[in-house]
Enzyme design. Structure first.
Site: not given
Length: 492
Positions: A136, A268
């Protein structure tokens, strides 16, 4: 000082008093996607870092204005030229994912602060992007406040780190394991160029994009290399990689001295600047345990406390792989140079750790007895598992009336014979760190609208070397058994 906002502060500053640059967005359109934050039903500025705002050259009062809050949500285009979501790849728990990217984040742009340093302003929790992969794109208030609290504590402790400018509640209710209030945390960093950024450049744009990204990172973080190596070539990129190794070695060495466990050291989450990023599942140890794991998703202990230097070395090897074509005039030469440099990381880290621990113990790093004292200290830490912060601060305040910590009775006279510098130790070993039980209590209350515990803890951990009267409870470890079951969560 960083404090929750005062709603009575003036809010009549409609015009943005600054303009952001868009260097990364303009130079790397193939690694970015123009985007904006999602509209929020009832945004409210919850916490504002006034000191950081001033360092950036931004008027804190303007940030409190409706236009300022919209800016902090990625909705006000006035100060920006181009907001983007960044693409990057990454090894997550050892598994390569070729397309990750800012799934709930936006780079608003860059700003040069009053100190002359160029920094990113970056949002986390600002809504879905092209990289969201079904999520979301939102963040809950608790994790946003955790990042604010811990990153500012790390900065105060002298750890290279991203920082937090603000937390804005959105008025949304978001579904996680339960319904939680939504928020956006505004992060500031000298850049968001990750090892995963180079992995993404390597697989999507090959040597040309990798070279451009390396040159951008060199100009931004290691500009002396531009002066030393004005032309592109293997030496420039080899020295760039060495600089990144040194930066990461120094950062993780400080983590290890302080007892900090990052929890999610994917490629990352490894920045070429050496700054610590992503505080989702992090924790500070109370008891010293080399096998300490707090992250709920680190089920096999890949990122446990003692593994952190090894993992960062592994991540740096992944960075070296992307730079092999830049390291030599032939593929074999590039591979040989990459391997040669990677093989030096252990020594670079050990040197950094030796310097950190020597400073923490008030010792001359070059003195002949220092290495033996450090080795004995670490062995006693492993054997007796003392509270890391309490022990180190106790040593910093040693006097003839002090009682040796259990297990350290024979070591203390040897250490005292080396004439430790207690004054510098008190500037190195904190009284206060964000202890896990205190963080959890403060966040739980803040989410319910009670800010006193958060404000108090924030004030202490952002002035960590100064003991405050009446705050003894903030010096103590958690209740017996607390760490045995304590787990942290990414908050996604």
């Amino acid at each position: 000082m960083s404090t929750p906002t005062n709603p009575e502060q003036p809010t009549d500053h409609p015009s943005a008093p600054f303009t952001l640059e868009a260097r990364f967005a303009e130079e790397f359109p193939e690694m970015t996607t123009p985007w904006r934050g999602e509209d929020q039903p009832d945004p409210e500025l919850a916490v504002l870092n006034e000191d950081l705002a001033r360092l950036l050259g931004i008027d804190p009062d303007w940030l409190r204005s409706p236009a300022g809050v919209e800016f902090l949500l990625g909705l006000n285009p006035e100060p920006t030229t181009e907001m983007v979501a960044q693409g990057y790849a990454g090894h997550q728990f050892g598994q390569f994912v070729p397309s990750l990217g800012d799934g709930r984040a936006l780079l608003l742009g860059e700003i040069r602060g009053t100190d002359g340093v160029l920094r990113d302003i970056h949002l986390k929790g600002s809504g879905r992007t092209r990289y969201s992969r079904g999520a979301d794109g939102r963040a809950a208030l608790g994790p946003a406040l955790r990042e604010y609290l811990v990153s500012e504590a790390m900065h105060a402790l002298g750890v290279p780190t991203t920082r937090a400018l603000a937390v804005v509640t959105t008025g949304r209710k978001i579904q996680r394991d339960r319904v939680l209030p939504g928020a956006v945390v505004v992060r500031v960093a000298t850049s968001h160029i990750r090892v995963g950024s180079f992995q993404y450049a390597n697989i999507t744009g090959g040597i040309d994009l990798s070279r451009r990204l390396a040159d951008h990172a060199i100009t931004r973080h290691y500009p002396r290399l531009v002066e030393r190596f004005p032309e592109s070539g293997p030496e420039r990129y080899a020295w760039f990689f060495r600089q990144v190794m040194d930066a990461q070695a120094q950062t993780v060495a400080r983590w290890m001295r302080l007892g900090f466990v990052h929890g999610v050291l994917n490629t990352d989450n490894t920045l070429v600047s050496g700054e610590t990023i992503d505080y989702g599942p992090c924790a500070f140890m109370d008891r010293y345990r080399e096998d300490a794991v707090f992250s709920s998703i680190d089920t096999h202990g890949r990122y446990k406390f003692s593994n952190q230097p090894l993992i960062l070395g592994w991540n740096l090897a992944r960075l070296a792989e992307t730079l092999i074509p830049l390291f030599g005039d032939t593929p074999d030469a590039g591979v040989d140079r990459a391997q040669e440099m990677i093989n030096t990381f252990t020594d670079r880290y050990n040197d950094a750790l030796h310097a950190e621990l020597a400073a923490g113990l008030g010792l001359d790093a070059d003195a002949p007895d220092t290495a033996g004292l450090i080795e004995s200290y670490l062995e006693l830490m492993r054997t007796h598992s003392p509270d890391v912060t309490t022990l180190n601060r106790t040593l910093s305040e040693w006097s003839v009336e002090s009682t040796p910590p259990a297990g350290f009775e024979e070591w203390i006279p040897r250490w005292l014979a080396a004439q430790p510098d207690l004054i510098n130790m008190q500037k190195t070993n904190p009284v206060y760190v964000p202890r896990n039980h205190l963080v959890e209590d403060a966040l739980a209350e803040a989410v319910e609208g009670r800010w006193e515990a958060f404000t108090t803890l924030l004030g202490l951990v952002t002035d960590p070397f100064t003991r405050q009267a009446g705050m003894e409870v903030y010096e103590r470890p958690g209740p017996d058994g607390f760490e045995d079951t304590y787990m942290t969560f990414c908050g996604t």
